[in-house]
Write a protein that holds these residues in place. Structure first.
Motif, PDB file in Angstrom:
ATOM      1  N   PHE A  61       7.485  -7.031  36.194  1.00  0.00           N
ATOM      2  CA  PHE A  61       8.528  -7.620  35.341  1.00  0.00           C
ATOM      3  C   PHE A  61       7.988  -8.225  34.061  1.00  0.00           C
ATOM      4  CE2 PHE A  61       7.981 -12.254  35.589  1.00  0.00           C
ATOM      5  CZ  PHE A  61       7.069 -12.372  36.612  1.00  0.00           C
ATOM      6  N   LYS A  62       6.675  -8.443  34.017  1.00  0.00           N
ATOM      7  CA  LYS A  62       6.088  -9.090  32.841  1.00  0.00           C
ATOM      8  C   LYS A  62       6.379  -8.301  31.570  1.00  0.00           C
ATOM      9  CE  LYS A  62       3.919 -12.174  35.407  1.00  0.00           C
ATOM     10  NZ  LYS A  62       4.185 -13.612  35.363  1.00  0.00           N
ATOM     11  N   THR A  86      -2.792 -14.395  36.663  1.00  0.00           N
ATOM     12  CA  THR A  86      -3.154 -14.014  38.016  1.00  0.00           C
ATOM     13  C   THR A  86      -3.230 -12.487  38.119  1.00  0.00           C
ATOM     14  OG1 THR A  86      -0.823 -14.042  38.682  1.00  0.00           O
ATOM     15  CG2 THR A  86      -2.078 -16.071  39.028  1.00  0.00           C
ATOM     16  N   GLY A  87      -2.999 -11.783  37.028  1.00  0.00           N
ATOM     17  CA  GLY A  87      -3.194 -10.328  37.005  1.00  0.00           C
ATOM     18  C   GLY A  87      -2.147  -9.561  36.226  1.00  0.00           C
ATOM     19  N   THR A  89       0.299 -10.475  34.110  1.00  0.00           N
ATOM     20  CA  THR A  89       0.458 -10.813  32.693  1.00  0.00           C
ATOM     21  C   THR A  89      -0.677 -10.208  31.879  1.00  0.00           C
ATOM     22  OG1 THR A  89       1.589 -12.855  33.264  1.00  0.00           O
ATOM     23  CG2 THR A  89       0.713 -12.719  31.045  1.00  0.00           C
ATOM     24  N   PHE A 135      -5.930 -19.878  38.256  1.00  0.00           N
ATOM     25  CA  PHE A 135      -4.985 -19.667  37.153  1.00  0.00           C
ATOM     26  C   PHE A 135      -4.704 -20.952  36.394  1.00  0.00           C
ATOM     27  CE2 PHE A 135      -0.713 -20.258  35.580  1.00  0.00           C
ATOM     28  CZ  PHE A 135      -0.594 -19.234  34.667  1.00  0.00           C
ATOM     29  N   PRO A 186      10.466 -14.477  43.945  1.00  0.00           N
ATOM     30  CA  PRO A 186       9.204 -15.169  44.188  1.00  0.00           C
ATOM     31  C   PRO A 186       8.936 -16.095  43.015  1.00  0.00           C
ATOM     32  CG  PRO A 186       8.792 -12.892  43.525  1.00  0.00           C
ATOM     33  CD  PRO A 186      10.273 -13.069  43.558  1.00  0.00           C
ATOM     34  N   VAL A 187       8.348 -17.238  43.285  1.00  0.00           N
ATOM     35  CA  VAL A 187       8.126 -18.227  42.222  1.00  0.00           C
ATOM     36  C   VAL A 187       6.652 -18.621  42.125  1.00  0.00           C
ATOM     37  CG1 VAL A 187       8.559 -20.633  41.566  1.00  0.00           C
ATOM     38  CG2 VAL A 187      10.464 -19.164  42.230  1.00  0.00           C
ATOM     39  N   ASN A 189       4.888 -19.659  38.287  1.00  0.00           N
ATOM     40  CA  ASN A 189       5.129 -20.611  37.198  1.00  0.00           C
ATOM     41  C   ASN A 189       6.601 -20.938  37.031  1.00  0.00           C
ATOM     42  OD1 ASN A 189       2.621 -21.357  35.792  1.00  0.00           O
ATOM     43  ND2 ASN A 189       2.391 -19.147  35.621  1.00  0.00           N
ATOM     44  N   ALA A 190       7.458 -20.159  37.679  1.00  0.00           N
ATOM     45  CA  ALA A 190       8.910 -20.340  37.619  1.00  0.00           C
ATOM     46  C   ALA A 190       9.523 -19.933  36.284  1.00  0.00           C
ATOM     47  CB  ALA A 190       9.322 -21.769  37.977  1.00  0.00           C
ATOM     48  N   GLY A 191       8.778 -19.169  35.497  1.00  0.00           N
ATOM     49  CA  GLY A 191       9.348 -18.629  34.270  1.00  0.00           C
ATOM     50  C   GLY A 191      10.451 -17.628  34.564  1.00  0.00           C
ATOM     51  N   ASN A 192      10.208 -16.768  35.542  1.00  0.00           N
ATOM     52  CA  ASN A 192      11.154 -15.679  35.780  1.00  0.00           C
ATOM     53  C   ASN A 192      12.478 -16.173  36.355  1.00  0.00           C
ATOM     54  OD1 ASN A 192      11.530 -12.918  35.363  1.00  0.00           O
ATOM     55  ND2 ASN A 192      11.033 -12.415  37.501  1.00  0.00           N
ATOM     56  N   ALA A 241      -0.785 -12.987  43.031  1.00  0.00           N
ATOM     57  CA  ALA A 241       0.064 -13.095  41.829  1.00  0.00           C
ATOM     58  C   ALA A 241       0.695 -14.479  41.719  1.00  0.00           C
ATOM     59  CB  ALA A 241       1.158 -12.028  41.852  1.00  0.00           C
ATOM     60  N   ILE A 244      -0.600 -20.141  42.306  1.00  0.00           N
ATOM     61  CA  ILE A 244      -0.408 -21.063  41.175  1.00  0.00           C
ATOM     62  C   ILE A 244       0.007 -22.423  41.735  1.00  0.00           C
ATOM     63  CG2 ILE A 244       1.057 -21.539  39.155  1.00  0.00           C
ATOM     64  CD1 ILE A 244       1.286 -18.407  38.873  1.00  0.00           C
ATOM     65  N   GLU A 288       4.308  -5.246  45.668  1.00  0.00           N
ATOM     66  CA  GLU A 288       3.089  -6.005  45.953  1.00  0.00           C
ATOM     67  C   GLU A 288       3.424  -7.222  46.825  1.00  0.00           C
ATOM     68  OE1 GLU A 288       1.261  -8.675  42.960  1.00  0.00           O
ATOM     69  OE2 GLU A 288       2.329  -7.457  41.497  1.00  0.00           O
ATOM     70  N   GLY A 319       6.635  -6.819  41.292  1.00  0.00           N
ATOM     71  CA  GLY A 319       5.517  -5.939  40.933  1.00  0.00           C
ATOM     72  C   GLY A 319       5.355  -4.786  41.915  1.00  0.00           C
TER      73      GLY A 319
HETATM   74  C1  AN7 Z   1       4.250  -9.959  41.022  1.00  0.00           C
HETATM   75  O1  AN7 Z   1       0.477 -12.587  35.889  1.00  0.00           O
HETATM   76  O2  AN7 Z   1       1.752 -15.698  36.578  1.00  0.00           O
HETATM   77  O3  AN7 Z   1       7.444 -17.593  38.631  1.00  0.00           O
HETATM   78  O4  AN7 Z   1      -0.300 -14.526  35.351  1.00  0.00           O
HETATM   79  O5  AN7 Z   1       2.860 -11.332  39.005  1.00  0.00           O
HETATM   80  O6  AN7 Z   1       7.636 -16.315  36.501  1.00  0.00           O
HETATM   81  O7  AN7 Z   1       5.412 -17.126  37.298  1.00  0.00           O
HETATM   82  C2  AN7 Z   1       2.350 -13.680  37.622  1.00  0.00           C
HETATM   83  C3  AN7 Z   1       3.474 -14.102  38.266  1.00  0.00           C
HETATM   84  C4  AN7 Z   1       5.957 -13.199  40.837  1.00  0.00           C
HETATM   85  C5  AN7 Z   1       5.750 -15.256  39.560  1.00  0.00           C
HETATM   86  N1  AN7 Z   1       5.602 -11.952  41.193  1.00  0.00           N
HETATM   87  O8  AN7 Z   1       6.580 -15.292  38.433  1.00  0.00           O
HETATM   88  C6  AN7 Z   1       0.532 -13.824  35.924  1.00  0.00           C
HETATM   89  C7  AN7 Z   1       1.578 -14.495  36.714  1.00  0.00           C
HETATM   90  C8  AN7 Z   1       4.581 -11.333  40.583  1.00  0.00           C
HETATM   91  C9  AN7 Z   1       3.860 -11.991  39.582  1.00  0.00           C
HETATM   92  C10 AN7 Z   1       5.293 -13.888  39.869  1.00  0.00           C
HETATM   93  C11 AN7 Z   1       4.201 -13.305  39.230  1.00  0.00           C
HETATM   94  P1  AN7 Z   1       6.793 -16.657  37.668  1.00  0.00           P
END
Ligand code: AN7
Length: 354
Positions: A61-62, A86-87, A89, A135, A186-187, A189-192, A241, A244, A288, A319
């Protein structure tokens, strides 16, 4: 018409204009797959969809956020981007930087990123900086160094990232003809989860959707600051991933929880891996480990009745499963049959396993 990416598709709802050079790899427009077999095994009458974000150009999703972040970085004249990761991004930043013809610097935790992601960052030509730390250490360093070097941060603290990522909610509403009742993610950093909520609110506020979903965030038990209510200093989980402990969107995520009437919960590594395997074996969908956290959590809350029967539920699969081949193979290694190259042994292998 040829699909040319989410900025082009939603340009009226994103901060671009006609003169903006779009840095795109055709991201977005990912499949929303209705689960056909798993709901029955839960013994509950629910409708579950998975949004397969692993089918974005770099497999996560990045890319939705990165197309926006890199487009805006290039627009502002930036020649280099930087992220801690964590990979995923790092893989996405590396690819979009290559596309734009600029440099990517990625800080990754030594030995803790899945093989596919490392391969991506390397092959796209990012400068890879491994740190003896996690991270959260990387994120702290990225924020510090951005004041001392000419680089644009493309982590989700960059507001353009969330703008791009909100488009996943637009796609879901368009496909379902309205918002789901529950949206599980999945959470880390909670950006998504915050970006999805922005998207749902935007379509609700302008009348495109009549309802908003309840947002549910699931974390790995060893990296669950939102469940514990405080930062975690030594996060640990097989789902690297989301390894964090100091999430960047702490306040935004709590606003999502309150406004949507949602909640956070955590899953053990065993539960996460079991959900990943169930999804591959029962539905043919390979995500993943971190991504399976959304389904693992939803299944638990459906079984307990917290998510009631009759609900329409979307789980984001953030992912692709191919990102982390080591963990997939480790889960199944005793299932391989080894034989001599003779027909009898092949036949027995078939007949004994029908
Ligand atoms: C597969 O790549 O933070 O809650 O540095 O790769 O928005 O952070 C990845 C996060 C969920 C969490 N699922 O999303 C990074 C990184 C997968 C992810 C998350 C990540 P956020």
């Amino acid at each position: 018409m040829r699909y040319t990416g989410l900025i082009e598709n939603y340009k009226d709802r994103l901060p671009v204009d006609d003169s903006t050079r779009l840095i795109s790899l055709g991201e977005g427009n990912t499949p929303l797959i209705r689960l056909e077999n798993i709901p029955a095994t839960l013994g509950k009458d629910v409708d579950i969809y998975v949004k397969y974000e692993g089918l974005n150009p770099t497999g996560s999703f990045k890319d939705r956020g990165m197309t926006m972040a890199v487009t805006k970085a290039v627009e502002s004249g930036s020649k280099a981007i930087i992220c801690a990761s964590t990979g995923n991004t790092s893989a996405s930043a590396a690819a979009y930087a290559a596309r734009a013809g600029i440099k990517a610097f990625v800080l990754i935790p030594e030995g803790k990123i899945a093989l596919g992601k490392l391969a991506q960052a390397m092959i796209h030509g990012a400068v890879i900086i491994q740190i003896k730390g996690n991270f959260d250490d990387g994120m702290r360093l990225v924020k510090e160094v951005a004041d001392h070097a000419p680089v644009s941060i493309v982590n989700s603290i960059n507001p353009f990232r969330l703008q791009g990522q909100k488009t996943a909610s637009f796609e879901i509403i368009e496909e379902l003809g309205g918002a789901p009742d529950y949206h599980c993610l999945p959470v880390g950093n909670a950006g998504n989860i915050s970006a999805h909520w922005m998207g749902y609110k935007e379509y609700f506020d302008d009348g495109t959707a009549n309802t908003k979903p309840i947002m549910v965030g699931y974390q790995a038990a060893g990296a669950a600051p939102f469940v514990k209510g405080k930062m975690v200093d030594e996060p640990e989980t097989i789902a690297t991933a989301i390894r964090i402990g100091h999430p960047q969107s702490w306040d935004l995520a709590h606003t999502v929880e309150q406004e949507s009437n949602g909640w956070f919960d955590s899953l053990t590594d065993e539960e996460i891996l079991a959900a990943q395997k169930l999804l591959t074996e029962q539905e043919g969908v390979f995500c993943e480990p971190a991504s399976a956290t959304s389904l693992a959590g939803a299944m638990r809350d459906i079984k307990s009745g917290k998510i009631p029967e009759g609900s329409k539920i979307v789980c984001t699969l953030t992912g692709h499963g191919l990102k982390d081949p080591d963990t997939a193979i480790a889960q199944c290694s005793d299932e391989m049959i080894n034989i001599n190259p003779v027909m009898d042994e092949v036949r027995d292998a078939i007949l004994n396993n029908m």
